[in-house]
Design an enzyme around this catalytic site. Structure first.
Site, PDB file in Angstrom:
ATOM      1  N   ASN A  47       0.823  -1.723   0.627  1.00  0.00           N
ATOM      2  CA  ASN A  47       0.471  -0.184  -0.121  1.00  0.00           C
ATOM      3  C   ASN A  47       1.095   1.421  -0.033  1.00  0.00           C
ATOM      4  O   ASN A  47       1.498   1.840   1.084  1.00  0.00           O
ATOM      5  CB  ASN A  47      -1.349   0.130   1.581  1.00  0.00           C
ATOM      6  CG  ASN A  47      -2.117   1.292   1.373  1.00  0.00           C
ATOM      7  OD1 ASN A  47      -1.440   2.232   0.456  1.00  0.00           O
ATOM      8  ND2 ASN A  47      -2.316   1.460   2.698  1.00  0.00           N
ATOM      9  N   LYS A 106      -0.184   4.332  -0.286  1.00  0.00           N
ATOM     10  CA  LYS A 106      -0.386   5.706   0.357  1.00  0.00           C
ATOM     11  C   LYS A 106      -0.403   6.993  -1.121  1.00  0.00           C
ATOM     12  O   LYS A 106      -0.171   6.481  -1.794  1.00  0.00           O
ATOM     13  CB  LYS A 106      -0.322   5.875   1.710  1.00  0.00           C
ATOM     14  CG  LYS A 106      -0.219   4.149   2.817  1.00  0.00           C
ATOM     15  CD  LYS A 106      -0.195   4.496   3.975  1.00  0.00           C
ATOM     16  CE  LYS A 106      -0.001   3.516   4.653  1.00  0.00           C
ATOM     17  NZ  LYS A 106      -0.478   3.671   6.126  1.00  0.00           N
ATOM     18  N   HIS A 153      -9.723   1.618   3.966  1.00  0.00           N
ATOM     19  CA  HIS A 153      -8.312   1.507   4.587  1.00  0.00           C
ATOM     20  C   HIS A 153      -9.119   2.303   6.061  1.00  0.00           C
ATOM     21  O   HIS A 153      -9.662   3.095   5.377  1.00  0.00           O
ATOM     22  CB  HIS A 153      -7.392   2.003   4.177  1.00  0.00           C
ATOM     23  CG  HIS A 153      -5.757   2.052   4.847  1.00  0.00           C
ATOM     24  ND1 HIS A 153      -5.532   3.723   5.651  1.00  0.00           N
ATOM     25  CD2 HIS A 153      -5.074   1.363   4.901  1.00  0.00           C
ATOM     26  CE1 HIS A 153      -5.058   2.952   6.236  1.00  0.00           C
ATOM     27  NE2 HIS A 153      -3.797   1.500   5.860  1.00  0.00           N
ATOM     28  N   GLU A 156      -7.223   4.783   7.463  1.00  0.00           N
ATOM     29  CA  GLU A 156      -7.760   6.967   7.251  1.00  0.00           C
ATOM     30  C   GLU A 156      -8.045   6.509   6.098  1.00  0.00           C
ATOM     31  O   GLU A 156      -8.581   7.979   6.463  1.00  0.00           O
ATOM     32  CB  GLU A 156      -5.859   6.560   6.379  1.00  0.00           C
ATOM     33  CG  GLU A 156      -4.881   6.295   6.989  1.00  0.00           C
ATOM     34  CD  GLU A 156      -3.486   5.646   6.283  1.00  0.00           C
ATOM     35  OE1 GLU A 156      -3.366   5.795   4.937  1.00  0.00           O
ATOM     36  OE2 GLU A 156      -2.085   4.975   7.255  1.00  0.00           O
ATOM     37  N   GLU A 159      -6.157  -4.610  10.449  1.00  0.00           N
ATOM     38  CA  GLU A 159      -4.659  -4.070  10.528  1.00  0.00           C
ATOM     39  C   GLU A 159      -5.105  -2.777  11.611  1.00  0.00           C
ATOM     40  O   GLU A 159      -6.232  -1.475  11.572  1.00  0.00           O
ATOM     41  CB  GLU A 159      -5.064  -2.768   9.094  1.00  0.00           C
ATOM     42  CG  GLU A 159      -4.519  -3.593   8.177  1.00  0.00           C
ATOM     43  CD  GLU A 159      -3.839  -2.341   7.504  1.00  0.00           C
ATOM     44  OE1 GLU A 159      -2.836  -2.227   6.867  1.00  0.00           O
ATOM     45  OE2 GLU A 159      -5.026  -1.844   6.827  1.00  0.00           O
ATOM     46  N   GLY A 211       1.879   2.459  11.198  1.00  0.00           N
ATOM     47  CA  GLY A 211       3.032   3.716  10.651  1.00  0.00           C
ATOM     48  C   GLY A 211       3.388   3.990  11.734  1.00  0.00           C
ATOM     49  O   GLY A 211       4.130   5.284  11.776  1.00  0.00           O
ATOM     50  N   SER A 261       2.971  -1.959  10.634  1.00  0.00           N
ATOM     51  CA  SER A 261       4.819  -1.858  11.525  1.00  0.00           C
ATOM     52  C   SER A 261       4.251  -2.933  10.530  1.00  0.00           C
ATOM     53  O   SER A 261       5.887  -3.389  11.481  1.00  0.00           O
ATOM     54  CB  SER A 261       4.344  -1.827  12.000  1.00  0.00           C
ATOM     55  OG  SER A 261       4.230   0.289  12.795  1.00  0.00           O
TER      56      SER A 261
HETATM   57  P1  PGA Z   1       2.416   0.741   7.830  1.00  0.00           P
HETATM   58  O1  PGA Z   1       0.773   0.886   7.150  1.00  0.00           O
HETATM   59  O2  PGA Z   1       2.918  -0.913   7.737  1.00  0.00           O
HETATM   60  O3  PGA Z   1       3.348   1.954   7.404  1.00  0.00           O
HETATM   61  O4  PGA Z   1       2.258   0.721   9.313  1.00  0.00           O
HETATM   62  C1  PGA Z   1       0.015  -0.441   6.545  1.00  0.00           C
HETATM   63  C2  PGA Z   1      -0.609  -0.149   6.347  1.00  0.00           C
HETATM   64  O5  PGA Z   1      -2.063   1.546   6.353  1.00  0.00           O
HETATM   65  O6  PGA Z   1      -1.660  -0.671   5.185  1.00  0.00           O
END
Ligand code: PGA
Length: 251
Positions: A9, A11, A95, A97, A167, A173, A213
């Site tokens: 992903n 982003k 997601h 976000e 998640e 993140g 992460s």
């Molecule tokens: P990350 O993000 O691996 O940077 O923690 C995962 C995601 O948001 O899908």
């Protein structure tokens, strides 16, 4: 046996040039990764460049969002048919976000999942609790609510073919990845909800990723869990060597 699936992903990262540079480095490393399904989800503007670069490879293309509407006056939106036209086979939906920053409700996410399936796109349906919800002991309840709304109106066969990504929001993140045993417990509970609602066969076949992460150093500890079928990777998927190492650990 469920084939593990590892999805990048990206982003809001990478121009077309940067995406091409990533593929030039990543694809030679991914050549020997039989037995793992690999998906790259760039931003919309890089879909065409990545589709072109992935030709002849086993790596699949996905988007990070789509509209639940087929077409029309929806400024700034992109439809399922447009994603298929751009070469996508997958689409990340719900997601955290999107839910948190762009106000996507459980119901909107469910409508997007149904729209994706109408276009034969494989949804990667994201669910997961916030830190407050986790501390209040509500993780499984939140996952159940998001899952049932996301899968509303689907057949058992459709559920068996899609991908769920667990998640925990607090792990995304932050560098604070979820303890693998805890991730296994949450994901086993998610699979139990699928079994209860759509039957044992769908539950045995649906693939459930962990995300939050994930790094080359911790990927194997997730893959060692019986119910975890791969990962959705944000930050660590931006670097070709690190994403290749994560894919390798999924094998
Ligand atoms: P990350 O993000 O691996 O940077 O923690 C995962 C995601 O948001 O899908």
């Amino acid at each position: 046996m469920r084939t593990p699936v590892v999805a990048a992903n990206w982003k809001m990262h990478k121009t077309q040039t940067e995406a091409r540079q990533f593929l030039a480095d990543f694809l030679p490393r991914a050549r020997d990764l039989a037995g793992v399904e690999i998906v790259i989800c760039p931003p919309f503007t890089a879909l065409a460049a990545v589709a072109e670069g992935l030709k002849g490879s086993q790596v699949g293309l996905g988007a990070q969002n789509m509209s639940d509407q087929p077409s029309g006056a929806f400024t700034g939106e992109v439809s399922g048919a447009m994603l298929v036209d751009a070469g996508c086979k997958y689409v990340i939906l719900g997601h955290s976000e999107r839910r948190r920053l762009f106000g996507e409700s459980d119901q909107v996410v469910g409508a997007k999942v149904r729209a994706a399936l109408e276009h034969n796109l494989t949804p990667i349906l994201c669910i997961g609790e916030t830190l407050e919800e986790q501390q209040a002991g509500q993780a499984d309840a939140v996952n159940r609510r998001q899952l049932l709304a996301g899968l509303e109106g689907l057949t058992a066969e459709q559920v068996a073919g899609l991908i769920i990504a667990y998640e925990p929001v607090w792990a995304i993140g932050t560098g604070k990845n979820c303890d693998p045993g805890d991730a296994q417990a949450r994901i086993a509970a998610v699979r139990a909800v699928v079994a209860e609602t759509f039957g044992a066969d769908a539950a045995a076949r649906v693939r459930i990723q962990y995300g939050g992460s994930v790094k080359p150093a911790n990927m194997a500890s997730y893959m060692a869990q019986p119910d975890i079928d791969g990962a959705l990777v944000g930050g660590a998927s931006l670097d070709p060597a690190s994403f290749a190492a994560i894919c390798e650990a999924a094998r």
